[in-house]
Each structure stands twice: as C-alpha cells, then as structure tokens.
Design a protein around this motif. Structure first.
Motif, PDB file in Angstrom:
ATOM      1  N   GLY A  16       0.843  -1.195   0.000  1.00 42.55           N
ATOM      2  CA  GLY A  16       0.000   0.000   0.000  1.00 42.55           C
ATOM      3  C   GLY A  16       0.869   1.231   0.000  1.00 42.55           C
ATOM      4  N   GLY A  17       0.220   2.396   0.056  1.00 42.77           N
ATOM      5  CA  GLY A  17       0.972   3.652   0.053  1.00 42.77           C
ATOM      6  C   GLY A  17       0.277   4.684  -0.810  1.00 42.77           C
ATOM      7  N   VAL A  18       1.072   5.589  -1.360  1.00 39.93           N
ATOM      8  CA  VAL A  18       0.491   6.679  -2.146  1.00 39.93           C
ATOM      9  C   VAL A  18      -0.209   6.090  -3.380  1.00 39.93           C
ATOM     10  CG1 VAL A  18       1.007   8.765  -3.465  1.00 39.93           C
ATOM     11  CG2 VAL A  18       2.226   8.296  -1.321  1.00 39.93           C
ATOM     12  N   ASP A  19      -1.477   6.434  -3.518  1.00 39.93           N
ATOM     13  CA  ASP A  19      -2.314   5.875  -4.585  1.00 39.93           C
ATOM     14  C   ASP A  19      -1.753   6.241  -5.960  1.00 39.93           C
ATOM     15  OD1 ASP A  19      -4.310   5.064  -6.280  1.00 39.93           O
ATOM     16  OD2 ASP A  19      -5.943   5.875  -5.060  1.00 39.93           O
ATOM     17  N   THR A  20      -1.519   5.228  -6.772  1.00 44.45           N
ATOM     18  CA  THR A  20      -0.905   5.474  -8.087  1.00 44.45           C
ATOM     19  C   THR A  20      -1.848   6.238  -9.027  1.00 44.45           C
ATOM     20  OG1 THR A  20      -1.671   3.340  -8.887  1.00 44.45           O
ATOM     21  CG2 THR A  20       0.552   3.414  -7.949  1.00 44.45           C
ATOM     22  N   ASN A  21      -3.141   6.264  -8.702  1.00 43.34           N
ATOM     23  CA  ASN A  21      -4.079   7.031  -9.550  1.00 43.34           C
ATOM     24  C   ASN A  21      -3.699   8.500  -9.636  1.00 43.34           C
ATOM     25  OD1 ASN A  21      -5.970   5.258 -10.561  1.00 43.34           O
ATOM     26  ND2 ASN A  21      -7.013   5.140  -8.576  1.00 43.34           N
ATOM     27  N   GLY A  22      -3.027   8.975  -8.590  1.00 42.70           N
ATOM     28  CA  GLY A  22      -2.667  10.393  -8.558  1.00 42.70           C
ATOM     29  C   GLY A  22      -1.314  10.683  -9.193  1.00 42.70           C
TER      30      GLY A  22
END
Ligand SMILES: Cc1cc2nc3c(=O)[nH]c(=O)nc-3n(C[C@H](O)[C@H](O)[C@H](O)COP(=O)(O)OP(=O)(O)OC[C@H]3O[C@@H](n4cnc5c(N)ncnc54)[C@H](O)[C@@H]3O)c2cc1C
Length: 396
Positions: A344-350
């Motif tokens: 998990g972590g910073v959402d790749t969508n962004g």
C-alpha cells in the motif's frame, strides 16, 4: 534572517530510490540536494540481503509486483530495467552471483551498492544533507519551500519524496511521505507490513515452538496466489521466504494452505508404503520424506499410533491432508518491527506512471516504496526503487 538556499531539485530520503533519482538528475546538470534525517545514507541497503544486498532479479517483470493498479509499474520497469542496473553494477566492477530464482547478490558487501550510489551522486554534484529533519513543506508560486531542522530554509522547483515505507522504524522509517501525500490531497491505499513472519495463537504456537529450527521446502497458498520456497518453523511462528512472500497477500482472519511436500501426493505415497512395508511405523516412513521432528509432530497431531497396516484409508487421508493441505489461520504478523516492506501507500491514480509526478501538484514526485507498488521477495523492491527513481531523475 536566514538565507534561503535555492535548488532545482530536492529529494527527501537518501535511500535506494532517492539516491538513484538524485544521481540521474544531477548528471543531467540539475542542481540537486538530497536530505535525510538519518546519520548515514542507504541504511536499508546496508542491511539488505543479509548484508549482501539482493540488488535486483534477473526475471523482474510487472508480474512480481503488488498494487491496487497492477499496470502502474509497467512503464518504469520497462524504461529502466534489471539489465540496466546490472550493467551499472558491472561498470563499477562489483562482483555478484545468482543465489536462487534469479536473485542477484553482491559477492562482497551491500556497502558496495551504497558506495556506487554515492559515487554516482558525486558525479552529478549532488549536495547530501544527513541528520537533517524537514519540519515543514510549503507550496510556493513556482515550487516548494522547505523548513529544515536548525532553522535553515531551502527552495526548489521539483520536490521528490523518497522517504520509503514504515518498516523497521528503528532504522529511520517514518510516515513522512504519507503525511506529505495527505497535505497535498493525494489518495492513499491502506498500508500494512509485508514480507514479514506470521504469528499464531498460543495453542498452535506451543506446537510450532517444539519445531523451532526445522526448515522444509513448502508450497503456501492464499486464495489464488501461491509460492514454493523454504518454510522455517521459529519460536515465534512461521517464517522463511515462502511465508514472507505469502504475508504480502495475507489479511487478518484469512487462512493459508500449506503443503509440506509440494509436488508429491502424500496419500498415494502412504498407500504404497502401507502395501510394501505394512509393519513400518508411519513416523519412520514419513521421516524419509520430511525432517524427522516434523514427521513425528504430524503423526502425533493426527494420533496415528501403530503400524502402517493398522491405518485405515481415512486415517491415511487425514495424515496426508496434514502434509499436503495443512490449513492454518495466522493470528497476525510480526509487524513493522521486522517487515521488509510496506504494502500500500500513495495511490498510483494520482501519479504519472512514466515520471512519478503527481497529477494534482506539478513539480511534486513520489518514488520508491512510499508508492503503492510492492515487490515480491527476491530483489524486486530494489528494482522498483531504481526504476521509479531513474524515471523521476530524468525529468525533474
Ligand atoms: C531487513 C531488510 C532487508 C531487505 N532486503 C532487500 C533485498 O535484499 N532486496 C530488495 O529488493 N529489497 C530488500 N528490502 C526492501 C528494500 O530495502 C526497500 O524496498 C527499499 O529500500 C525501498 O527504497 P526507498 O528508497 O523507497 O526507501 P528506503 O531505502 O527505506 O529509504 C528511505 C529513506 O528516507 C529516509 N527518511 C524517512 N523519513 C524521513 C524524514 N521524515 N525525513 C528525512 N528522511 C527520511 C530514511 O532515513 C531512508 O534513508 C529489505 C528491507 C529490509 C527492511
């Protein structure tokens, strides 16, 4: 009033991804500073791979990465590949070997990889600031302003967050990157410790304790995912590569399925043994297939006393299932204290998958483990750090 130092690029986190990014950007002629709150750079590289750093994997491909968006890693991994990093290692004359399953380790020490990155950063005139805390990050009209410990201020056009995941807080891991993501309105996928030993309730733990030190090749399954590697019984539960691998998929309350004799049908073998050696004790026979202590434990748990001839097919089936289809529900994991990575972590969508730049805040980049891309055990996590760091380094 303190002077504000201007940089083209500031990288926060002098780990694997941050140093790669800083070196690449510096060698492009960008004025780069890299900041870390730790006393030394690349502390996780230093302890990785048992001190020999499993720096990549010959077979690295997007298939060995976990992410809410499995396609996100494709671009970076194909633009800076394991072959590129191997070529860099060879350019520095670092001797290495393949241990197993394509995993490449230094013959000497992980420090050689740190020295390589430091040398690459020197070639790019990168300014390294250790033992430095970032107190505050502010967006300005044309970049970012950072307030550092000691009252110093730095400004930059591009800010790269390479502060890693939460595992091993004793070594400097922090939630800094996730806090910066929240500050700038980026999404997060839930974070959990991964590549971590699994723990069990007291009843099972007592049994596992007695097997502490036993190692066996095993296949472990969680849902549709399975791995076949070494399994280790420890005084805390189950560990070894196969458990670390499955831990990245396991969620609280889930069952895992273990075959202690992968690729072999224990029921068929027991039936043949019963026909050929009816007077043999099951434990004696199983000791030819499994470590003696483990064979004794399984026979004991299934209450299979007497000779093979005394065991009905139903008993043989139960014994075989305990070997080929042992189902256990871990009570938890050892957590971030011993986890090798964070899933998990910073959402790749962004994020842009080619540059790692955030879509909402131009000039802000996230690379390495802080991003929701997690590799299997075997050199994949460093490859992600090199690939994502290189991609950002080329554009910042
Ligand atoms: C014991 C162990 C063994 C491992 N072995 C391997 C292996 O052999 N092969 C493999 O592929 N992977 C391995 N890994 C995983 C690998 O180390 C990580 O995936 C990789 O280091 C991630 O790189 P990164 O640059 O994103 O983060 P990191 O290497 O963790 O670097 C992050 C840096 O940011 C700094 N930092 C954090 N917070 C702040 C803050 N607030 N301010 C300033 N600086 C900050 C940290 O001090 C650190 O230097 C291992 C991990 C562990 C724990």
């Amino acid at each position: 009033m303190s002077r504000i130092v201007s940089q083209d690029v500031i990288v926060i986190g002098a780990g694997a991804a941050g140093m790669m990014c800083a070196a690449v950007a510096g060698q492009r002629g960008r004025k780069v500073a890299i900041i870390d709150h730790a006393k030394s750079p690349g502390e996780k590289i230093r302890i990785s791979g048992g001190g020999r750093c499993n720096f990549t994997n010959r077979h690295a491909s997007p298939a060995q990465f976990i992410s809410a968006n499995p396609h996100f890693c494709i671009s970076a991994l194909s633009r800076y590949t394991q072959h590129d990093f191997i070529a860099l290692i060879e350019r520095y004359g670092i001797a290495y070997h393949e241990k197993t399953l394509g995993q490449l380790f230094c013959d000497g020490s992980a420090q050689q990889v740190i020295d390589l990155l430091l040398s690459e950063m020197r070639r790019g005139d990168v300014d390294l600031h250790l033992s430095t805390k970032v107190e505050q990050v502010e967006k300005t009209s044309d970049g970012f302003l950072l307030k550092l410990s000691g009252g110093e201020e730095m400004q930059c056009h591009s800010l790269v967050i390479a502060s890693g995941g939460k595992s091993i807080p004793k070594m400097g891991a922090s939630d800094f990157g996730y806090r910066i993501a929240a500050q700038f309105g980026l999404g997060m996928t839930p974070t959990l410790p991964a590549l971590v030993p699994l723990t069990f309730d007291d009843v099972l733990l007592k049994r596992l304790n007695a097997l502490s030190g036993v190692a066996v090749q095993a296949r472990v399954r969680h849902g549709r995912t399975s791995f076949e590697e070494a399994l280790l019984f420890t005084h805390r539960g189950l560990s070894g590569p196969v458990i670390l691998q499955i831990s990245s998929y396991w969620r609280e309350g889930d069952e895992i399925q273990v075959s202690l004799l992968p690729g072999q049908d224990a029921f068929a073998l027991l039936r043949v043994a019963k026909a050929d050696h009816p007077r043999q004790e099951p434990q004696t026979f199983l000791s030819t297939l499994l470590p003696r202590r483990l064979a004794a434990d399984i026979v004991d748990a299934q209450k299979c006393t007497g000779k093979l001839a005394d065991l009905s097919d139903a008993k043989l089936r139960a014994l075989a299932d305990a070997i080929n289809d042992w189902r256990v529900v871990p009570s938890g994991s050892e957590g971030y204290r011993t986890a090798e990575v964070t899933v998990g972590g910073v959402d790749t969508n962004g994020l842009s998958s080619t540059t790692m730049e955030t879509k909402a805040v131009p000039g802000l980049y996230f690379i390495g483990e802080v991003v929701d891309v997690t590799g299997w055990l075997g050199g994949y996590n460093f490859q992600w750090a090199w690939s994502s760091g290189w991609c950002a380094g080329k554009v910042v």
